[in-house]
Design a protein around this motif. Structure first.
Motif, PDB file in Angstrom:
ATOM      1  N   ALA A   1     -31.516  -7.672   6.836  1.00  0.00           N
ATOM      2  CA  ALA A   1     -31.761  -6.638   7.843  1.00  0.00           C
ATOM      3  C   ALA A   1     -30.467  -5.932   8.240  1.00  0.00           C
ATOM      4  O   ALA A   1     -30.434  -4.705   8.363  1.00  0.00           O
ATOM      5  N   ARG A   2     -29.394  -6.682   8.407  1.00  0.00           N
ATOM      6  CA  ARG A   2     -28.114  -6.101   8.833  1.00  0.00           C
ATOM      7  C   ARG A   2     -27.427  -5.307   7.728  1.00  0.00           C
ATOM      8  O   ARG A   2     -26.678  -4.376   8.005  1.00  0.00           O
ATOM      9  N   GLN A   3     -27.632  -5.715   6.478  1.00  0.00           N
ATOM     10  CA  GLN A   3     -26.912  -5.098   5.373  1.00  0.00           C
ATOM     11  C   GLN A   3     -27.693  -3.993   4.667  1.00  0.00           C
ATOM     12  O   GLN A   3     -27.195  -3.415   3.707  1.00  0.00           O
ATOM     13  N   ALA A   4     -28.904  -3.705   5.122  1.00  0.00           N
ATOM     14  CA  ALA A   4     -29.717  -2.656   4.487  1.00  0.00           C
ATOM     15  C   ALA A   4     -28.903  -1.371   4.407  1.00  0.00           C
ATOM     16  O   ALA A   4     -28.155  -1.057   5.331  1.00  0.00           O
ATOM     17  N   PRO A   5     -28.979  -0.687   3.277  1.00  0.00           N
ATOM     18  CA  PRO A   5     -29.887  -0.821   2.144  1.00  0.00           C
ATOM     19  C   PRO A   5     -29.369  -1.715   1.007  1.00  0.00           C
ATOM     20  O   PRO A   5     -29.845  -1.619  -0.121  1.00  0.00           O
ATOM     21  N   ALA A   6     -28.409  -2.575   1.281  1.00  0.00           N
ATOM     22  CA  ALA A   6     -27.920  -3.483   0.242  1.00  0.00           C
ATOM     23  C   ALA A   6     -29.060  -4.362  -0.264  1.00  0.00           C
ATOM     24  O   ALA A   6     -30.019  -4.635   0.468  1.00  0.00           O
ATOM     25  N   GLU A   7     -28.959  -4.786  -1.517  1.00  0.00           N
ATOM     26  CA  GLU A   7     -29.902  -5.760  -2.051  1.00  0.00           C
ATOM     27  C   GLU A   7     -29.418  -7.144  -1.639  1.00  0.00           C
ATOM     28  O   GLU A   7     -28.248  -7.477  -1.850  1.00  0.00           O
ATOM     29  N   VAL A   8     -30.301  -7.929  -1.052  1.00  0.00           N
ATOM     30  CA  VAL A   8     -29.956  -9.298  -0.684  1.00  0.00           C
ATOM     31  C   VAL A   8     -30.894 -10.230  -1.439  1.00  0.00           C
ATOM     32  O   VAL A   8     -32.115 -10.076  -1.390  1.00  0.00           O
ATOM     33  N   TRP A   9     -30.301 -11.178  -2.156  1.00  0.00           N
ATOM     34  CA  TRP A   9     -31.024 -12.136  -2.978  1.00  0.00           C
ATOM     35  C   TRP A   9     -30.758 -13.538  -2.440  1.00  0.00           C
ATOM     36  O   TRP A   9     -29.645 -13.843  -2.022  1.00  0.00           O
TER      37      TRP A   9
ATOM     38  N   LEU B   1     -16.432 -11.462  -4.842  1.00  0.00           N
ATOM     39  CA  LEU B   1     -16.825 -10.066  -4.677  1.00  0.00           C
ATOM     40  C   LEU B   1     -16.463  -9.335  -5.955  1.00  0.00           C
ATOM     41  O   LEU B   1     -15.454  -9.641  -6.590  1.00  0.00           O
ATOM     42  N   ALA B   2     -17.295  -8.384  -6.326  1.00  0.00           N
ATOM     43  CA  ALA B   2     -17.000  -7.498  -7.447  1.00  0.00           C
ATOM     44  C   ALA B   2     -16.985  -6.075  -6.905  1.00  0.00           C
ATOM     45  O   ALA B   2     -17.868  -5.699  -6.134  1.00  0.00           O
ATOM     46  N   ALA B   3     -15.980  -5.305  -7.304  1.00  0.00           N
ATOM     47  CA  ALA B   3     -15.841  -3.935  -6.818  1.00  0.00           C
ATOM     48  C   ALA B   3     -15.627  -2.989  -7.981  1.00  0.00           C
ATOM     49  O   ALA B   3     -14.796  -3.249  -8.862  1.00  0.00           O
ATOM     50  N   ASP B   4     -16.372  -1.898  -7.959  1.00  0.00           N
ATOM     51  CA  ASP B   4     -16.220  -0.823  -8.950  1.00  0.00           C
ATOM     52  C   ASP B   4     -16.374  -1.305 -10.390  1.00  0.00           C
ATOM     53  O   ASP B   4     -15.789  -0.717 -11.300  1.00  0.00           O
ATOM     54  N   HIS B   5     -17.128  -2.368 -10.615  1.00  0.00           N
ATOM     55  CA  HIS B   5     -17.318  -2.932 -11.962  1.00  0.00           C
ATOM     56  C   HIS B   5     -15.977  -3.216 -12.622  1.00  0.00           C
ATOM     57  O   HIS B   5     -15.856  -3.227 -13.840  1.00  0.00           O
ATOM     58  N   ARG B   6     -14.954  -3.459 -11.810  1.00  0.00           N
ATOM     59  CA  ARG B   6     -13.600  -3.609 -12.337  1.00  0.00           C
ATOM     60  C   ARG B   6     -12.842  -4.776 -11.711  1.00  0.00           C
ATOM     61  O   ARG B   6     -12.205  -5.547 -12.396  1.00  0.00           O
TER      62      ARG B   6
ATOM     63  N   VAL C   1     -24.386  -2.396  -3.187  1.00  0.00           N
ATOM     64  CA  VAL C   1     -24.008  -3.712  -2.674  1.00  0.00           C
ATOM     65  C   VAL C   1     -25.156  -4.675  -2.935  1.00  0.00           C
ATOM     66  O   VAL C   1     -26.301  -4.398  -2.577  1.00  0.00           O
ATOM     67  N   SER C   2     -24.832  -5.794  -3.571  1.00  0.00           N
ATOM     68  CA  SER C   2     -25.783  -6.882  -3.776  1.00  0.00           C
ATOM     69  C   SER C   2     -25.162  -8.152  -3.225  1.00  0.00           C
ATOM     70  O   SER C   2     -23.995  -8.445  -3.504  1.00  0.00           O
ATOM     71  N   VAL C   3     -25.941  -8.907  -2.461  1.00  0.00           N
ATOM     72  CA  VAL C   3     -25.479 -10.153  -1.861  1.00  0.00           C
ATOM     73  C   VAL C   3     -26.378 -11.261  -2.385  1.00  0.00           C
ATOM     74  O   VAL C   3     -27.600 -11.143  -2.335  1.00  0.00           O
TER      75      VAL C   3
END
Length: 122
Positions: free
Chosen positions: A43-51, A68-73, A18-20
């Motif tokens: 902090a809430r979404q860890a371990p997601a990458e937040v940019w 949103l992008a899901a499953d590269h699809r 997950v990247s935000v």
């Protein structure tokens, strides 16, 4: 909010990344108590990458994209902010696109912009 809860649950899975990407000025400079800051989302979404957007030419880059992008699809492109009011009160419009080539191209563009337009919150 259901979206943030779902993202948090997805980020806990080993098979999901997950990247935000957030607008710094909207999140950190809004002054709205109900809007989480970029640091709070990280902090809430860890371990997601937040940019978050960086300063460029004396002002913060605006990030108004909502998708949103899901499953590269799958790509969900929407008018909705990812907020309580958008989820519960607003009439919003979105389209779900099942196209791996398009989704991967969008993901690639964001990754390429990470150093120049976005900084990762650790």
């Amino acid at each position: 909010m259901a979206l943030w809860t779902s993202l948090q649950e997805a980020a806990q899975r080993d098979d999901v990344a997950v990247s935000v990407y957030m607008d710094t000025r909207a999140a950190d400079g809004s002054g709205q108590q109900w809007s989480p800051t970029t640091a709070e989302v990280a902090a809430r979404q860890a371990p997601a990458e937040v940019w978050r957007t960086k300063e460029f030419d004396g002002t913060y880059v605006r990030n108004h994209a909502k998708f949103l992008a899901a499953d590269h699809r799958l790509s969900l492109v929407t008018s909705a902010n990812f907020s309580w009011s958008a989820e519960n009160d607003n009439v919003e419009f979105g389209v779900l696109i099942d196209n791996p080539n398009l989704t991967e191209a969008v993901e690639r563009e964001l990754r390429e912009a990470e150093g120049a337009l976005y900084e990762q919150i650790s």
